[in-house]
Design a protein around this motif. Structure first.
Motif, PDB file in Angstrom:
ATOM      1  N   ARG A   1      -3.394  -8.450   5.955  1.00 54.48           N
ATOM      2  CA  ARG A   1      -2.490  -9.184   5.086  1.00 54.48           C
ATOM      3  C   ARG A   1      -2.078  -8.348   3.878  1.00 54.48           C
ATOM      4  O   ARG A   1      -2.984  -7.624   3.441  1.00 54.48           O
ATOM      5  CB  ARG A   1      -3.132 -10.453   4.577  1.00 54.48           C
ATOM      6  N   SER A   2      -0.913  -8.785   3.484  1.00 51.49           N
ATOM      7  CA  SER A   2      -0.117  -7.685   2.473  1.00 51.49           C
ATOM      8  C   SER A   2      -0.907  -7.979   0.862  1.00 51.49           C
ATOM      9  O   SER A   2      -1.491  -8.816   0.862  1.00 51.49           O
ATOM     10  CB  SER A   2       1.327  -8.354   2.238  1.00 51.49           C
ATOM     11  N   PHE A   3      -0.677  -6.840   0.308  1.00 55.53           N
ATOM     12  CA  PHE A   3      -1.144  -7.056  -0.960  1.00 55.53           C
ATOM     13  C   PHE A   3      -0.167  -7.527  -1.857  1.00 55.53           C
ATOM     14  O   PHE A   3       1.035  -7.731  -1.579  1.00 55.53           O
ATOM     15  CB  PHE A   3      -1.288  -5.453  -1.534  1.00 55.53           C
ATOM     16  N   PRO A   4      -0.690  -8.259  -2.917  1.00 54.10           N
ATOM     17  CA  PRO A   4       0.349  -8.878  -3.983  1.00 54.10           C
ATOM     18  C   PRO A   4       1.125  -7.695  -4.580  1.00 54.10           C
ATOM     19  O   PRO A   4       0.791  -6.684  -4.698  1.00 54.10           O
ATOM     20  CB  PRO A   4      -0.659  -9.367  -5.229  1.00 54.10           C
ATOM     21  N   VAL A   5       2.392  -8.161  -4.800  1.00 59.09           N
ATOM     22  CA  VAL A   5       3.550  -7.255  -5.264  1.00 59.09           C
ATOM     23  C   VAL A   5       3.009  -6.436  -6.600  1.00 59.09           C
ATOM     24  O   VAL A   5       3.236  -5.299  -6.604  1.00 59.09           O
ATOM     25  CB  VAL A   5       4.892  -7.714  -5.399  1.00 59.09           C
TER      26      VAL A   5
END
Length: 428
Positions: free
Chosen positions: A194-198
């Protein structure tokens, strides 16, 4: 290279080049003097997931092997390496009298990484033990030389891992580092990609580019930047509940976003244009694939690929073949410039360039390959799928880092001045 869940191509040509002037070698039960090998240190798993100058090395005293006398401080009996040149050990025994082996925390083409107790400094360290094969020993000596150069110019090494000690033990180059946390790749994997927070992407990008700028100022090109070679300094994390309010499938976030770059065994001098193949496949710049020669800008292409991966959770170009790779680039970033295709070495690129254009889809190896390319989104759409704010600035930064023409690609110093990276620092 580490063997990860999705395979990453391992460049071999770097290992074949001649080593530069080597540092002086200190020996530990070494049957012959050495050159050395490359590597990569991968931290422990997220949770308390798994910190990287030289100190004096003391030779073993014969009394360490006398029955009943200081046996606990001696080295284990001599063992032959395995068929691939890896060091054979048992947990709890010594790696020289100074270091006690606690557990293995990494393994790759270069050798293995052990967590050890340093009896002299009374702390846990990570020791990379290189395979007893000449090309890996040579690359390790290059890495030691680079690490010592980085350390001489800046005590904190601007985000570069610092060497503490090294020695040659039973024909294995051993490099001692402080214990660090997990790699970005391991953290993504434990988060189910899952992606990292921007905001976390922003802070990691800033530190990574500061490290690259520092290396480029010293006329060094890393050549193998990738999530596996970027480690969080701390292993601590917190877990955020998922959309249903449960913790079991919640996302992990690091308590500290501080990182360090590792693996300098493939580092090259940027004072000239090179032509051999570098970089792990997914992070390889187009000028490398097209045989146009490369220098500092190839590191910036890799940084762009890494930041895109942190935003989406998946590698931007998941491929293992040149034509498919270039086709993926065109799908995500638009057509390759005519002047780069015309300059491509005809002998090097004849299989995937026809009449001045990419030989795609005609040259595709399978329908599955064509489908893999067609399913990729444009860069703008990819970012906007995962970023709820700062998307415009991030897209603009990535377009600068992923510019096809290396002469027009952003430098590290230019990227550090980009609006995306000059915002407030990440706070958890």
């Amino acid at each position: 290279m580490m063997e990860m869940e999705y395979m990453r191509e391992i460049p071999n040509s770097q290992m074949d080049r001649r080593p530069r002037k080597r540092p002086r070698i200190s020996t530990w039960e070494t049957p012959q003097s050495s050159k050395a090998q490359s590597g990569l240190y991968s931290g422990q798993e997220v949770g308390n997931i798994t910190s990287f100058g030289p100190t004096r090395v003391h030779l073993e005293h014969p009394s360490h092997f006398v029955k009943g006398l200081n046996v606990h401080k001696g080295s284990p009996p001599w063992r032959d390496d395995d068929k691939d040149g890896h060091y054979i050990f048992e947990l709890g025994e010594n790696l020289t009298p100074r270091y006690k082996i606690l557990k293995k925390i990494g393994e790759g083409t270069f050798g293995q990484v052990l967590e050890c107790w340093d009896r002299e400094l009374r702390e846990v360290v990570a020791i990379k033990i290189v395979r007893s094969i000449k090309k890996y020993r040579d690359a390790a000596m290059i890495e030691i030389e680079v690490l010592e150069q980085l350390g001489r110019h800046n005590r904190n090494a601007n985000g570069c891992v610092q060497i503490r000690n090294w020695f040659d033990y039973r024909n294995h180059i051993c490099i001692v580092f402080e214990m660090l946390g997990p790699s970005l790749f391991d953290f993504l994997r434990k988060n189910n990609y899952r992606s990292f927070p921007v905001d976390l992407v922003r802070e990691i990008g800033r530190q990574l580019l500061e490290c690259v700028a520092f290396m480029h100022d010293l006329r060094l090109v890393h050549t193998d930047l990738k999530p596996e070679n970027i480690l969080f300094i701390s292993s601590e994390y917190v877990k955020i509940p998922d959309n249903k309010g449960t913790m079991r499938e919640g996302k992990r976030l690091p308590k500290s976003c501080a990182i360090k770059v590792i693996d300098f065994g493939s580092t090259a001098h940027g004072t000239q244009v090179h032509n051999y193949i570098v970089s792990t496949r997914h992070y390889r710049a187009p000028e490398v694939i097209l045989g146009l020669g490369w220098s500092y800008p190839c590191d910036l292409w890799s940084v762009g690929c890494i930041l895109a991966e942190l935003c989406s959770g998946e590698a931007l170009f998941q491929t293992h073949e040149n034509l498919e790779h270039l086709a993926m680039m065109e799908r995500v970033l638009g057509p390759l410039p005519d002047h780069l295709l015309r300059r491509a070495d005809s002998r090097h690129a004849e299989k995937y360039i026809r009449r001045g254009r990419l030989n795609w889809p005609e040259g595709a190896t399978s329908r599955e390959s064509i489908k893999a390319v067609l399913k990729l989104p444009r860069l703008q759409n990819l970012v906007m799928q995962h970023v709820d704010h700062s998307a415009g600035d991030l897209i603009d930064l990535l377009q600068g880092l992923l510019h096809y023409d290396p002469t027009l690609r952003m430098t590290a110093r230019e990227a550090l001045r980009h609006p995306f990276l000059t915002r407030n620092r990440y706070r958890f």
